[in-house]
Design an enzyme around this catalytic site. Structure first.
Site, PDB file in Angstrom:
ATOM      1  N   GLU A 240       1.214  -1.212   0.049  1.00 57.38           N
ATOM      2  CA  GLU A 240       0.180  -0.006   0.082  1.00 57.38           C
ATOM      3  C   GLU A 240       0.776   1.037  -0.032  1.00 57.38           C
ATOM      4  O   GLU A 240       0.374   2.457  -0.311  1.00 57.38           O
ATOM      5  CB  GLU A 240      -0.684  -0.137   0.879  1.00 57.38           C
ATOM      6  CG  GLU A 240      -2.506  -0.681   1.150  1.00 57.38           C
ATOM      7  CD  GLU A 240      -3.437  -1.356   2.605  1.00 57.38           C
ATOM      8  OE1 GLU A 240      -4.112  -1.626   1.971  1.00 57.38           O
ATOM      9  OE2 GLU A 240      -2.159  -0.912   3.054  1.00 57.38           O
TER      10      GLU A 240
ATOM     11  N   GLU B  77      -3.404 -10.028   4.135  1.00 57.46           N
ATOM     12  CA  GLU B  77      -4.185  -9.338   5.386  1.00 57.46           C
ATOM     13  C   GLU B  77      -5.405 -10.194   5.945  1.00 57.46           C
ATOM     14  O   GLU B  77      -5.534 -11.181   7.251  1.00 57.46           O
ATOM     15  CB  GLU B  77      -4.896  -8.217   5.017  1.00 57.46           C
ATOM     16  CG  GLU B  77      -3.525  -7.047   5.186  1.00 57.46           C
ATOM     17  CD  GLU B  77      -2.960  -6.458   4.245  1.00 57.46           C
ATOM     18  OE1 GLU B  77      -2.642  -4.891   4.412  1.00 57.46           O
ATOM     19  OE2 GLU B  77      -2.658  -7.519   3.526  1.00 57.46           O
TER      20      GLU B  77
END
Length: 259
Positions: A110, A130
């Protein structure tokens, strides 16, 4: 001792996340990164930033799960620029290059996605794992389906699988793949090219892209032509705008002043 190393050369700032063993980001590190990128944004003498990781194995694996286990809240105070100091930095109207020198997963991927140009070492690997930790890659869920084909983005988000630099390049996630030994030389070469360009135009480009992301074409164009975007308004009344035209007419290289 700071885990954020900076190197400044002319108008270029190199930012290195150097937090052994893996360059994971806890709340304190994120806040420090935010201060570095805020100062870069606000310094009129700096035009381009390069973000990379310390060492040869990790760019960044994202959130520091060990720190979380010790009490760092996942929804805690990440600082002025959000997680990693960059992905929510307001009015970041200067180019940022990510030089991905190794593993970039979770929040590390990210962080790379928050840059404008991504250059990857040939051994770099990527993932959004995640889901395996029972949480969501929030920023990637927003950004990734807009950057690469929807079904590929959803597969990566829903499975958390790893992919290499070649696949990342195939989907347009990275601009180019460079031998690891040459990665930073290439990043600086690109940074110098950008640093020689017109900073007011870069600012206008970045603000237009942000503003138009979810706008209809004509609405976006109306905001530009009516000078409703601050960076565009500054550009159209600037010395640099006149300098560009004069340099073209005089058949010489322009001298950009950023004003």
């Amino acid at each position: 001792m700071s885990v954020i190393k900076t190197q400044r050369d002319g108008a270029i700032l190199e930012v290195t996340l150097d937090r052994p063993k893996a360059n994971a980001i806890d709340l304190k590190t994120s806040r420090e990164m935010g201060e570095v990128f805020r100062d870069f944004r606000d310094d009129p003498d700096l035009r381009v930033a390069v973000i990379t990781g310390g060492g040869e194995k990790f760019f960044c694996p994202g959130w520091d799960l060990k720190a979380a286990a010790d009490g760092d809240a996942v929804d805690g105070d990440y600082g002025v620029g959000g997680f990693g100091g960059l992905q929510e930095m307001r009015e970041m109207n200067k180019p940022v290059i990510a030089a991905v020198n190794g593993i970039a997963c979770g929040g590390g991927l990210e962080l790379a996605l928050s840059a404008d140009i991504i250059i990857a070492a040939d051994h770099a690997t990527f993932a959004l794992p995640e889901i395996r930790s029972g949480t969501v890659a929030d920023a990637a869920s927003v950004k990734l389906p807009k950057r690469i084909p929807y079904h590929i983005a959803m597969e990566l988000l829903l499975t958390g699988r790893w992919f290499d630099a070649e696949e990342a390049h195939r989907w347009g996630l990275v601009n180019e793949i460079i031998p690891a030994a040459d990665l930073m030389d290439r990043a600086w070469e690109q940074a110098r090219l950008l640093a020689s360009g017109p900073p007011l135009v870069y600012a206008a480009i970045k603000e237009i892209v942000r503003d138009a992301e979810d706008a209809k074409f004509q609405d976006a164009m109306n905001r530009i032509t009516q000078r409703q975007l601050r960076s565009v308004d500054i550009l159209y009344d600037s010395e640099d705008q006149l300098e560009g035209a004069r340099a073209f007419a005089e058949k010489r290289d322009p001298v950009w002043k950023g004003k």
